[in-house]
Write an enzyme that holds these catalytic residues in place. Structure first.
Site, PDB file in Angstrom:
ATOM      1  N   GLY A 111       0.811  -1.099   0.014  1.00 55.97           N
ATOM      2  CA  GLY A 111      -0.065   0.013  -0.073  1.00 55.97           C
ATOM      3  C   GLY A 111       0.738   1.291   0.095  1.00 55.97           C
TER       4      GLY A 111
ATOM      5  CB  THR B 103       1.763   8.138   1.707  1.00 51.48           C
ATOM      6  OG1 THR B 103       3.127   7.791   1.250  1.00 51.48           O
ATOM      7  CG2 THR B 103       1.692   8.961   2.845  1.00 51.48           C
TER       8      THR B 103
ATOM      9  CB  CYS C 271      -5.003   4.912  -0.371  1.00 53.29           C
ATOM     10  SG  CYS C 271      -5.492   5.148   1.091  1.00 53.29           S
TER      11      CYS C 271
HETATM   12  C1  LIG Z   1      -9.624   6.579   6.282  1.00 53.11           C
HETATM   13  O1  LIG Z   1     -10.101   7.447   5.234  1.00 53.11           O
HETATM   14  C2  LIG Z   1      -9.038   7.815   4.442  1.00 53.11           C
HETATM   15  C3  LIG Z   1      -9.648   8.838   3.294  1.00 53.11           C
HETATM   16  O2  LIG Z   1     -10.653   7.932   2.606  1.00 53.11           O
HETATM   17  C4  LIG Z   1      -8.681   6.551   3.730  1.00 53.11           C
HETATM   18  O3  LIG Z   1      -7.403   6.817   2.767  1.00 53.11           O
HETATM   19  C5  LIG Z   1      -8.128   5.661   4.789  1.00 53.11           C
HETATM   20  O4  LIG Z   1      -7.500   4.636   3.907  1.00 53.11           O
HETATM   21  C6  LIG Z   1      -9.299   5.368   5.557  1.00 53.11           C
HETATM   22  N1  LIG Z   1      -9.068   4.400   6.510  1.00 53.11           N
HETATM   23  C7  LIG Z   1      -7.754   4.404   7.000  1.00 53.11           C
HETATM   24  C8  LIG Z   1      -7.778   3.444   8.236  1.00 53.11           C
HETATM   25  O5  LIG Z   1      -6.902   5.079   6.969  1.00 53.11           O
END
Ligand SMILES: *[C@@H]1O[C@H](CO)[C@@H](O)[C@H](O)[C@H]1NC(C)=O
Ligand SMILES: *[C@@H]1O[C@H](CO)[C@@H](O)[C@H](O)[C@H]1NC(C)=O
Length: 243
Positions: free
Chosen positions: A92, A94, A188
């Site tokens: 995955g 950042t 992501c």
């Molecule tokens: C929380 O929300 C963000 C933005 O959608 C996302 O990138 C992230 O993966 C979500 N969950 C976590 C655990 O980071």
């Protein structure tokens, strides 16, 4: 061969809001124990573990990005010392972890539970979706990794690592995470996607600890050879970190 006895899933909960490094150290210690029990050793394998925690603000990048995040970008992410920046050995890209987000790291041997890397990720997704459903949040998988409440709103991230079938890292689930932290990154690596949390989904006042217990229960129910959960916290965790 080890007998197919049913084991408990040991749930190590780190109390309070902890630095990323505390969980990383514990994870490393547990993975080493699993690896030390692999052939040529014939030591018994440790029972399956899962670590849950809530981190102090930290941006972590995935292993394919190690060494590629420019110093200026790292400085930006640190937000004048409000967050840390760490390179992690997981899949995955950042992402952010911080208060209000459940982090769960299962440390298991896939072979013990008759899982493949693919079916393991699927198990994580199903457990996340079931946990959300418990709070009446309708979540799903899409063509992108993680778990989503719509094709554009991500609620949970998955980033795992495996060494000789021993898992580490795991999931992050936004319970009451301040989504400002995600606005500062292309979450992501996906342009045009938003982030969401339980609160934004209309579920307020849930503690990360409560959601964590539910998630661990969902994992335990789906792991072959596992029956029940045994919780470990406080001083017992200190002992684990020392031995
Ligand atoms: C929380 O929300 C963000 C933005 O959608 C996302 O990138 C992230 O993966 C979500 N969950 C976590 C655990 O980071
Ligand atoms: C992982 O487990 C599978 C069987 O489930 C086995 O075929 C494979 O060799 C294992 N991989 C490693 C690196 O140990």
């Amino acid at each position: 061969m080890a007998s197919p006895m049913r084991q408990k899933l040991l749930h190590i909960h780190l109390l309070g809001i902890v630095p990323y490094a505390t969980a990383a150290r514990l994870q490393e210690r547990l993975v080493s124990r699993f690896l030390a029990s692999k052939p040529p050793s014939n030591a018994p394998a440790p029972p399956p573990h899962i670590i849950t925690a809530e981190f102090q603000p930290v941006y972590t990048c995935g292993r394919r990005e190690i060494g590629t995040v420019a110093p200026q970008q790292q400085d930006f992410l640190r937000a004048n010392g409000r967050a840390e920046f760490v390179e992690a050995m997981r899949g995955g890209q950042t992402t952010f972890h911080g208060p209000g987000q459940l982090v769960a790291y299962p440390i298991i041997d896939l072979r013990t539970h008759k899982l493949t890397p693919r079916s393991y990720v699927c198990l994580l997704e199903k457990s996340l979706i079931a946990t959300c459903a418990k709070y009446s949040i309708n979540a799903m998988t899409t063509e992108n990794t993680g778990v989503w409440t719509t094709p554009d709103d991500k609620i949970a991230a998955i980033g795992v690592h495996m060494r000789r079938n021993v898992t580490s890292h795991g999931i992050g689930l936004n319970v009451s995470t301040d989504l400002w932290w995600f606005d500062r990154i292309v979450a992501c690596g996906l342009e045009g996607k938003r982030t969401t949390n339980f609160a934004k989904q209309g579920v307020e006042g849930k503690s990360v600890d409560a959601v964590g217990r539910d998630f661990v229960q969902e994992i335990a129910e789906r792991l072959q050879g596992v029956e029940g959960v045994e919780r470990v916290e406080g001083d017992e965790v200190e002992e684990l970190l020392e031995t």
